[in-house]
Every structure is written in C-alpha cells, then in structure tokens.
Design an enzyme around this catalytic site. Structure first.
Site, mmCIF file in Angstrom:
data_model
loop_
_atom_site.group_PDB
_atom_site.id
_atom_site.type_symbol
_atom_site.label_atom_id
_atom_site.label_comp_id
_atom_site.label_asym_id
_atom_site.label_seq_id
_atom_site.Cartn_x
_atom_site.Cartn_y
_atom_site.Cartn_z
ATOM 1 N N HIS A 227 -13.025 27.876 6.043
ATOM 2 C CA HIS A 227 -12.082 28.515 6.710
ATOM 3 C C HIS A 227 -12.574 29.489 7.965
ATOM 4 O O HIS A 227 -11.752 30.470 8.055
ATOM 5 C CB HIS A 227 -10.775 28.995 5.945
ATOM 6 N N THR A 228 -13.796 29.335 8.184
ATOM 7 C CA THR A 228 -14.328 30.079 9.302
ATOM 8 C C THR A 228 -14.277 29.485 10.552
ATOM 9 O O THR A 228 -14.179 30.237 11.675
ATOM 10 C CB THR A 228 -15.826 30.777 8.757
ATOM 11 N N GLY B 249 -10.259 11.561 1.021
ATOM 12 C CA GLY B 249 -9.275 12.477 0.432
ATOM 13 C C GLY B 249 -10.028 13.314 -0.517
ATOM 14 O O GLY B 249 -9.240 14.083 -1.410
ATOM 15 N N ALA B 250 -11.373 13.519 -0.568
ATOM 16 C CA ALA B 250 -11.852 14.207 -1.811
ATOM 17 C C ALA B 250 -12.551 15.764 -1.068
ATOM 18 O O ALA B 250 -13.300 16.362 -1.550
ATOM 19 C CB ALA B 250 -13.106 13.523 -2.245
ATOM 20 N N SER C 172 -14.851 14.889 3.770
ATOM 21 C CA SER C 172 -14.564 14.563 5.243
ATOM 22 C C SER C 172 -14.860 13.257 5.766
ATOM 23 O O SER C 172 -15.535 12.802 6.823
ATOM 24 C CB SER C 172 -15.701 15.361 6.254
ATOM 25 N N SER C 173 -14.222 12.122 4.809
ATOM 26 C CA SER C 173 -14.244 10.783 5.279
ATOM 27 C C SER C 173 -13.705 10.793 6.614
ATOM 28 O O SER C 173 -14.015 9.543 7.482
ATOM 29 C CB SER C 173 -13.502 10.025 4.235
ATOM 30 N N SER C 174 -12.728 11.485 7.086
ATOM 31 C CA SER C 174 -11.767 11.463 8.183
ATOM 32 C C SER C 174 -12.647 11.627 9.412
ATOM 33 O O SER C 174 -13.187 10.911 10.361
ATOM 34 C CB SER C 174 -10.842 12.163 8.200
ATOM 35 N N ASP D 182 -16.344 19.667 10.295
ATOM 36 C CA ASP D 182 -16.605 18.568 9.834
ATOM 37 C C ASP D 182 -17.461 17.499 10.769
ATOM 38 O O ASP D 182 -18.386 16.971 10.423
ATOM 39 C CB ASP D 182 -15.092 17.936 9.392
ATOM 40 N N TYR E 47 -2.286 24.700 5.808
ATOM 41 C CA TYR E 47 -3.472 24.674 6.484
ATOM 42 C C TYR E 47 -3.295 25.556 7.953
ATOM 43 O O TYR E 47 -3.671 26.524 8.204
ATOM 44 C CB TYR E 47 -4.199 23.445 6.699
HETATM 45 P P1 ADP Z 1 -11.114 13.526 3.948
HETATM 46 O O1 ADP Z 1 -11.517 13.777 4.974
HETATM 47 O O2 ADP Z 1 -11.544 14.787 3.117
HETATM 48 O O3 ADP Z 1 -11.756 12.437 2.991
HETATM 49 P P2 ADP Z 1 -8.697 13.442 5.070
HETATM 50 O O4 ADP Z 1 -7.249 13.377 4.196
HETATM 51 O O5 ADP Z 1 -9.090 14.231 5.997
HETATM 52 O O6 ADP Z 1 -9.473 13.647 3.614
HETATM 53 O O7 ADP Z 1 -8.989 11.846 5.629
HETATM 54 C C1 ADP Z 1 -8.862 10.603 4.495
HETATM 55 C C2 ADP Z 1 -8.183 9.698 5.310
HETATM 56 O O8 ADP Z 1 -9.162 9.181 6.107
HETATM 57 C C3 ADP Z 1 -7.907 8.430 4.435
HETATM 58 O O9 ADP Z 1 -6.410 8.660 3.915
HETATM 59 C C4 ADP Z 1 -7.769 7.380 5.358
HETATM 60 O O10 ADP Z 1 -6.692 7.440 6.200
HETATM 61 C C5 ADP Z 1 -8.749 7.672 6.422
HETATM 62 N N1 ADP Z 1 -10.003 7.109 6.162
HETATM 63 C C6 ADP Z 1 -11.344 7.808 5.875
HETATM 64 N N2 ADP Z 1 -12.191 6.747 5.867
HETATM 65 C C7 ADP Z 1 -11.648 5.473 5.726
HETATM 66 C C8 ADP Z 1 -11.923 4.373 5.790
HETATM 67 N N3 ADP Z 1 -13.351 4.033 5.472
HETATM 68 N N4 ADP Z 1 -11.320 3.153 6.178
HETATM 69 C C9 ADP Z 1 -9.801 3.462 6.106
HETATM 70 N N5 ADP Z 1 -9.537 4.805 6.343
HETATM 71 C C10 ADP Z 1 -10.425 5.790 5.899
HETATM 72 MG MG MG Z 2 -10.863 15.124 6.780
#
Ligand code: ADP
Ligand code: MG
Length: 399
Positions: free
Chosen positions: A44-45, A132-133, A136-138, A182, A235
C-alpha cells in the site's frame, strides 16, 4: 534459467501454440510469458508515491498471439469459459466488458488512448498464476498483452511504459484502482533479484540481488484461498484516506513525510487517518532497510522486517483478516524467520521466509492450524525470484 526450466518453458510454449492453432487456425506470431509476483515488503505504498520490493514468480501467464489487420480482437483463455470473445478494437470503451476480458482488452484500449498505432489480434492465454490469490494474475494477464503488442506492432516501448499502460488498463478500463507495483513487477523483474521500485519514478527501478537458495533460505507462498475483492470499495477508501492525509499535511504524497516528522504529523491528523500515515511512513522505511540488508548479502535479516510489516498492515492499515493472521502466526511458531501478508489484503496470500530444511515443518504447521480453526486448507507453494515478462517463442534472436 536452468535446463529444466528452459524445457518447461519450451513445452508450455508448444502447448499454447497447439491450442492456438486449434482455436484460430494457423500459427501464432509468437508466445510471450508474464509472471505473477509477490511483494517482499512495501505494501500500500505505491499509490502514495513510495517504495516496494516485489519479485516475479516462476508462475506465468502464457500468451500465444497473432496480429490481425481487420481491427478485430479475439480473446480466449484456458482458464475462461471456453468461448472466444470477438470484439472490435475501435469500439473498446471503459466499463463495457464484464469479467476477465476487460483486462487484456483494456491494454489494447490503453495503447490506443496513448496514441500508439495498434490494431487487432488473436490471443490465447494459459496461466499457472493462481487467480484472486493476491499474486497478481490480473497484472500477468495485462503485461503479457503489453509485451506481445509491443513486438507485434513494433512499438519499442520501455518496460516502465508497458507497465504504465497495463496499469492504465486495470484502472481506466477494468475499473480496479491499483497502483503501479504489480505491473512493474511483472514486466521489469529479473531472475534471482527483487525489484526496488520507486513508484514516483518507476523508470529509476533497481535490481537487488536476492539469492535465496545460495543463502540457505526458502520462501513459501501460503495462499489462504480467501478471495479478496479489491473492487468492493475498501481499497479505494484507503487510498482516498491517504490522499486526504497528504493534503492535510500539505504534501504532494505521503512519501514526502520524513520519518523524523512522523510523530508531529500523527498528533495533527484526525484519529482515523493517523494509523494509515504511520503504516505508509514506516513501511517505506522498511523497504529501504530491506534493500540495505539484501545488498549486504544478509537476506535472513528480511525476516523481522516482514513480520513488522505484517503487524503494521494488521494493526494500522487494517487490511489483514483471520486467515492471513493465522498463517503468519502459525509460520512464525513453526520457526519461520519472518512472515507477512502480501498483496492488497482482505485475504490473499502470506509469504514466509524460512531456513532451508524448515519449509516442510512450516507448511505442515500452517496446514494443521488452518484445519484446527475450521478454515479451508491453504495452498502452499515454494517460490524463487524469477524473470519478468518476455518472449518465449520463437526464441529471442531466432527470427
Ligand atoms: P489477482 O490479480 O491477485 O490474481 P484480481 O482479482 O486482481 O486478483 O484478478 C483476478 C482476475 O483476473 C480473475 O478473476 C480473472 O477475471 C482474471 N484472470 C487472471 N488470469 C486469468 C486467466 N489466465 N484467464 C482468465 N482470466 C484471468
Ligand atoms: Mg490483481
């Protein structure tokens, strides 16, 4: 990268290319990879123009991509609902897309908004980054598109510009008000290093050697499987609180409050804002401290810094929850050198720094503690600092 990792990359690249051919016909122009991240310290910086110290994960989102000349953008993910989404680049508009497609389409939109001459593409994603863990999958999804488009459309953008574009997609298109950390981590990290990020001037980032294994250490990521929802306003409220505090103190951002002036500032601020400010100022100092320890070759000294950071997030910033607190306390009781929640909070993942050989005991203790508390069992991964976004195929230099 060792031989096994190279073979893993090659075989994954072949697999996504095969699926691409089945979905769209013909071969992709290339395959790109962008990693998830954990942030070692500096939470959060970033939106306070401060410091962070993330590292990229070995878990990546792969993207097989091919440019199109007709302005269509087609999207498919192995983690999606099986459908191909077909969009017109010219009609992309913020808020128009629900669900995951907003992240990749947002990057194409953001590149266009920034004046880059980009068109359509066929895109197929396949990811090993847990979603969603708090890993930073997003950002991995966005940054894969950013690096692929950079090459497909010959943009020649530097890493921090690609990261900014990806952030702009998440903020302006998908509607999630994240900072720059991220995306900077996913694009700019290098293997066996952590990224010293100054969010005010991302182009001035530095690689800090982080030889975990060489120093007899292991890093565990404990995914609590409590899904955070940063879109729920918490947030944004924290961010607004920080901005209000900076304004009351007459500062451009909380990063500009020196540690020596913290005590006086805390007295002057409304009670609800003071803890936020204390977290941000002490957290920035913890990043500086952690970087010094790593540069001295003393990675084990990160332990207490991580644990202090967790206390600050729990007690001052109040973004922890029962599961992240339990993962931290169970890891510490089992002998971890330090542990803290990582990512935005409200669930997500915890990192634990442990001495080589203790990782099994720590993982087991955390799992048992979760079972006893009646929580869903966590998913525990061991991670090493990996490379940032890159092209996998054709291998760089072979085209
Ligand atoms: P985080 O970034 O911590 O994983 P977020 O809520 O910011 O959590 O992002 C998760 C969202 O990103 C998922 O709910 C989905 O909508 C999207 N997402 C991430 N990776 C994929 C993927 N490989 N295929 C489809 N959607 C994805
Ligand atoms: Mg994210």
């Amino acid at each position: 990268m060792n031989g096994t990792e190279q073979r893993d990359d090659d075989s994954r690249a072949e697999r996504v290319s095969d699926t691409f051919r089945k979905l769209y016909g013909g071969s992709p122009d290339g395959v790109w990879a962008a990693p998830g991240r954990v942030n070692l310290i500096g939470e959060h910086t970033d939106y306070n123009d401060g410091f962070a110290l993330p590292m990229a994960l070995p878990q990546t989102t792969l993207l097989a991509a091919r440019a199109r000349t007709d302005g269509r953008l087609r999207l498919h993910s192995a983690q999606g609902d099986g459908r191909i989404t077909d969009l017109a680049v010219a009609e992309l508009a913020p808020g128009a897309l629900q669900g995951w497609t907003g992240y990749p389409a947002g990057v194409v939109w953001a590149l266009g908004e920034a004046g880059h001459p980009v068109g359509g593409a066929d895109l197929h994603f396949d990811s090993t980054v847990p979603t969603g863990a708090g890993l930073s999958s997003s950002a991995a999804l966005e940054c894969a598109v950013a690096v692929a488009y950079d090459e497909l459309y010959g943009l020649g953008l530097a890493g921090p510009e690609l990261a900014r574009t990806a952030q702009c997609a998440e903020n302006g298109f998908a509607g999630v008000p994240c900072g720059i950390m991220d995306q900077m981590a996913s694009v700019c990290c290098t293997a066996e290093a952590a990224l010293h990020l100054d969010a005010r001037t991302p182009e001035d980032h530095a690689q800090v050697p982080f030889d975990l294994r060489g120093q007899g250490l292991r890093l565990l990521v404990i995914d609590t499987r409590v899904t955070h929802d940063l879109g729920d306003g918490a947030y944004a409220a924290l961010r607004a609180g920080c901005e209000r505090a900076a304004a009351l103190l007459g500062l451009p951002a909380l990063r500009d409050l020196p540690t020596g002036e913290l005590a006086r500032a805390l007295e002057a601020l409304p009670v609800e804002l003071a803890p936020l400010v204390r977290h941000v100022v002490t957290e920035n100092a913890r990043v500086t401290d952690a970087v010094s320890r790593l540069r001295e070759g003393n990675a084990a000294a990160l332990g207490p810094i991580l644990t202090e950071g967790h206390a600050s997030l729990r007690d001052d910033y109040r973004v922890s929850c029962a599961e992240t607190d339990l993962a931290v306390s169970a890891a510490l009781s089992a002998g971890a050198l330090g542990a803290r929640m990582t990512g935005g909070g409200f669930g997500g993942s915890v990192i634990a720094l442990v001495a080589d050989g203790r990782e099994g005991v720590v993982a087991e203790s955390v799992t048992v503690a979760f079972g006893s508390a009646g929580h869903r069992l966590p998913r525990i991964l061991e991670v090493t600092p990996a490379a940032g976004a890159r092209r996998l195929a054709p291998a760089p230099g072979t085209r």
